[in-house]
Design an enzyme around this catalytic site. Structure first.
Site, PDB file in Angstrom:
ATOM      1  N   GLY A 263       0.807  -1.217   0.000  1.00  3.84           N
ATOM      2  CA  GLY A 263       0.000   0.000   0.000  1.00  3.84           C
ATOM      3  C   GLY A 263       0.836   1.261   0.000  1.00  3.84           C
TER       4      GLY A 263
ATOM      5  CB  VAL B  99       0.329  10.128   1.868  1.00  5.93           C
ATOM      6  CG1 VAL B  99       1.235  11.034   2.689  1.00  5.93           C
ATOM      7  CG2 VAL B  99      -0.053  10.808   0.561  1.00  5.93           C
ATOM      8  CG  MET B 100      -0.880   7.684   6.413  1.00  3.70           C
ATOM      9  SD  MET B 100       0.011   8.554   7.733  1.00  3.70           S
ATOM     10  CE  MET B 100      -0.017   7.310   9.035  1.00  3.70           C
TER      11      MET B 100
ATOM     12  CB  ALA C 138     -10.310  -0.136   7.626  1.00  5.80           C
TER      13      ALA C 138
ATOM     14  CG  ASN D 262      -7.512   4.813  11.719  1.00  5.26           C
ATOM     15  OD1 ASN D 262      -6.704   4.541  12.606  1.00  5.26           O
ATOM     16  ND2 ASN D 262      -7.632   6.029  11.219  1.00  5.26           N
TER      17      ASN D 262
ATOM     18  CB  SER E  16      -1.745   8.502  16.055  1.00  5.68           C
ATOM     19  OG  SER E  16      -2.159   9.861  16.095  1.00  5.68           O
TER      20      SER E  16
ATOM     21  CE  LYS F  35      -4.532   6.316  15.038  1.00  4.50           C
ATOM     22  NZ  LYS F  35      -5.610   6.653  14.109  1.00  4.50           N
TER      23      LYS F  35
ATOM     24  CG  HIS G 141      -5.170   8.705  19.358  1.00  2.00           C
ATOM     25  ND1 HIS G 141      -5.525   9.266  18.141  1.00  2.00           N
ATOM     26  CD2 HIS G 141      -4.007   9.309  19.712  1.00  2.00           C
ATOM     27  CE1 HIS G 141      -4.625  10.165  17.784  1.00  2.00           C
ATOM     28  NE2 HIS G 141      -3.702  10.212  18.724  1.00  2.00           N
ATOM     29  CG  ASN G 142      -8.418   8.259  15.597  1.00  2.00           C
ATOM     30  OD1 ASN G 142      -7.290   8.341  16.065  1.00  2.00           O
ATOM     31  ND2 ASN G 142      -8.624   7.904  14.348  1.00  2.00           N
TER      32      ASN G 142
ATOM     33  CD  GLU H  62      -7.414  13.247  15.635  1.00  2.00           C
ATOM     34  OE1 GLU H  62      -7.713  13.606  14.485  1.00  2.00           O
ATOM     35  OE2 GLU H  62      -6.711  12.235  15.877  1.00  2.00           O
TER      36      GLU H  62
ATOM     37  CE  LYS I 265     -10.048  10.450   6.392  1.00  2.00           C
ATOM     38  NZ  LYS I 265      -8.598  10.299   6.111  1.00  2.00           N
TER      39      LYS I 265
ATOM     40  CG  HIS J 201     -39.191  -2.055  33.969  1.00  2.00           C
ATOM     41  ND1 HIS J 201     -38.887  -3.088  33.110  1.00  2.00           N
ATOM     42  CD2 HIS J 201     -39.913  -1.159  33.232  1.00  2.00           C
ATOM     43  CE1 HIS J 201     -39.383  -2.828  31.904  1.00  2.00           C
ATOM     44  NE2 HIS J 201     -40.017  -1.665  31.965  1.00  2.00           N
TER      45      HIS J 201
END
Length: 487
Positions: A25, A28-29, A92, A118, A144, A198, A201-202, A205, A277, A470
């Site tokens: 792959g 860019v990453m 993914a 991800n 990340s 992760k 983390h996002n 973020e 995303k 209940h």
């Protein structure tokens, strides 16, 4: 760990040793991560579904480096030394499963696949179990830091079997960002633990980005400040322990940037509709499933959803009347907008606290045995949410690994008690002025709810028992009770 060296390039046709590290792959990453690995002494072979992309990379950024290309997955595998270490940086979901199915016939016992995208952590759980049963290793590794971090040193969160992590530890420790107390990578835990961390983390973020956006909106709409003036405030915030962070730093940059066409604030020319995303959604869904309160993170996700309704909002603006202008005491630029600064500090603390609480519950539920102090440590460099505040978070969980919530740590509790008036002032003023501050207001609700020894859900329980039998519990007697409320 041995490092293979290439004796020539694919174009040269020179005989070469096997490459140590493989990448699938060349986005860019992917490109930046393989250049990172090569810079740190690991020879590499790369594969991309479109070979023209491989040729372009080898002739450009990969030229003159210990990196070779491959024309097929079999060719790719054949060029790797054994046991093979293969990083997948692809979309993914189904694409990961398809690649695993295609490459598996060429793999041998002890070979290791790493998913650096991800991915949903439950997908990673399934893949770890499946591939380990075939004597292959599988690591789900959150990465990340964006494109620059991938090249210069990201924060990496690998999960899977401990033996699989041990096989790549020498590689990832060199590739990771480096801070004073070590590289920003550690073994997270079994199964999908790395991808779950992760995801959280996002989610954090998302929260911090929205908090800073709300601060910008308040300074612009209430205080009438322009980009440069707001950037100066952000610069002052970035000089403090509590708000010094990568996200505050880049927010200042965004606010200072001028439109080259007319020298106005470029940020004001950008359409106010934000995308997401999936990782923010996964964080919120996981929290709901696990029964963990993450209102700041949810508010940030919902703010993006609301922003996508741009055409509806533009129509509603002419129908739904705004309140009369009201002055909000946000402070002044001279004191770095002190009340607003207090509000942002506490909202950021709330976002981190919610993320850490979610990881505590996931660790219990999935037997991840997460070390929250170590996770805070690897987030101090390379990643998007890196901040000075993470040292305090690391210290809190080092001192008390069983800490139920970050807010009750003594240092954080003092911050909350001292800064809460500022948060209340800002949220109240925004409400009167009709300026939406979903993250700031949700953070205030979160803090007030968490510090309340008694909440009104006793009435909810009464209503549930009234209409549905209940049952409920009492504060003064043990057991379950039911009342015939409508007799």
């Amino acid at each position: 760990m041995p490092v293979a060296t290439l004796m020539g390039s694919a174009q040269d046709g020179i005989t070469m040793q096997k490459a140590h590290f493989g990448l699938i792959g060349l986005g860019v990453m992917g490109e930046n991560l393989v250049l990172n690995a090569e810079r740190n002494g690991f020879s590499c072979v790369v594969y991309n579904r479109t070979y023209a992309k491989t040729e372009e990379f080898l002739a450009g950024r990969g030229a003159g480096k210990a990196i070779i290309g491959s024309t097929s997955l079999q060719d790719f595998v054949d060029k790797l030394e054994k046991p093979r270490r293969i990083l997948m940086m692809i979309k993914a979901g189904q694409a990961i499963d398809d690649t695993i199915a295609t490459i598996s016939p060429y793999l041998e016992e002890g070979d290791l696949l790493i998913d650096g995208g991800n991915s949903l952590y439950t997908d990673t759980e399934r893949r770890v179990a499946d591939l380990e049963s075939k004597s292959f290793g599988f690591i789900g590794m959150g990465v990340s830091g964006g494109a620059k971090g991938a090249l210069e040193g990201p924060s990496m969160m690998p999960g899977g079997t401990r033996s699989a992590y041990d096989a790549i530890e020498g590689l990832v420790r060199k590739m990771a960002a480096q801070v004073n107390d070590g590289p920003c990578v550690t073994y997270i835990g079994p199964g999908g633990a790395g991808h779950f961390v992760k995801t959280v983390h996002n989610g954090i973020e998302y929260g911090i980005e929205q908090i800073l956006a709300e601060a910008y909106d308040l300074m612009k709409r209430s205080a009438g400040m322009g980009g440069i003036a707001m950037a100066d405030v952000l610069a002052a915030w970035n000089a403090t322990e509590e708000l010094s962070s990568f996200l505050v730093e880049i927010t200042e940059v965004c606010l200072r940037t001028r439109d080259p066409q007319d020298s106005s604030d470029l940020v004001e020319k950008i359409v106010d509709a934000a995308g997401q995303k999936g990782t923010g959604l996964w964080t919120v869904v996981s929290a709901l499933e696990m029964g963990i309160s993450v209102p700041t993170i949810y508010a940030a996700l919902n703010a993006r959803v609301m922003s996508s309704l741009r055409s509806e909002r533009l129509q509603a603006e002419s129908v739904l009347v705004a309140p009369a202008p009201v002055a909000i005491d946000l402070g002044s630029p001279a004191d770095a907008m002190a009340p607003l600064q207090d509000a942002c500090v506490l909202a950021c603390i709330a976002s981190y606290a919610q993320g850490m609480a979610l990881m505590v519950e996931a660790s219990k539920l999935h037997d991840y045995n997460l070390d929250l102090s170590s996770i805070a440590q690897i987030w101090k460099g390379g990643c998007i949410i890196r901040a000075r505040l993470l040292q305090r978070i690391q210290d809190a969980f080092t001192a008390n690994p069983g800490l139920p919530n970050l807010m009750v740590d003594p240092w954080f509790a003092e911050q909350i008690n001292r800064r809460l008036p500022g948060l209340r002032q800002v949220v109240a003023g925004a409400a009167l002025a009709g300026i939406p501050v979903p993250c700031l207001s949700s953070s205030l609700d979160y803090i007030d709810s968490y510090r309340s020894g008694r909440l009104p859900q006793n009435l909810v329980q009464a209503m549930r028992d009234c209409f549905g039998a209940h049952t409920y519990e009492r504060v003064d007697q043990a057991g379950s009770f039911h009342t015939e409320w409508l007799d």
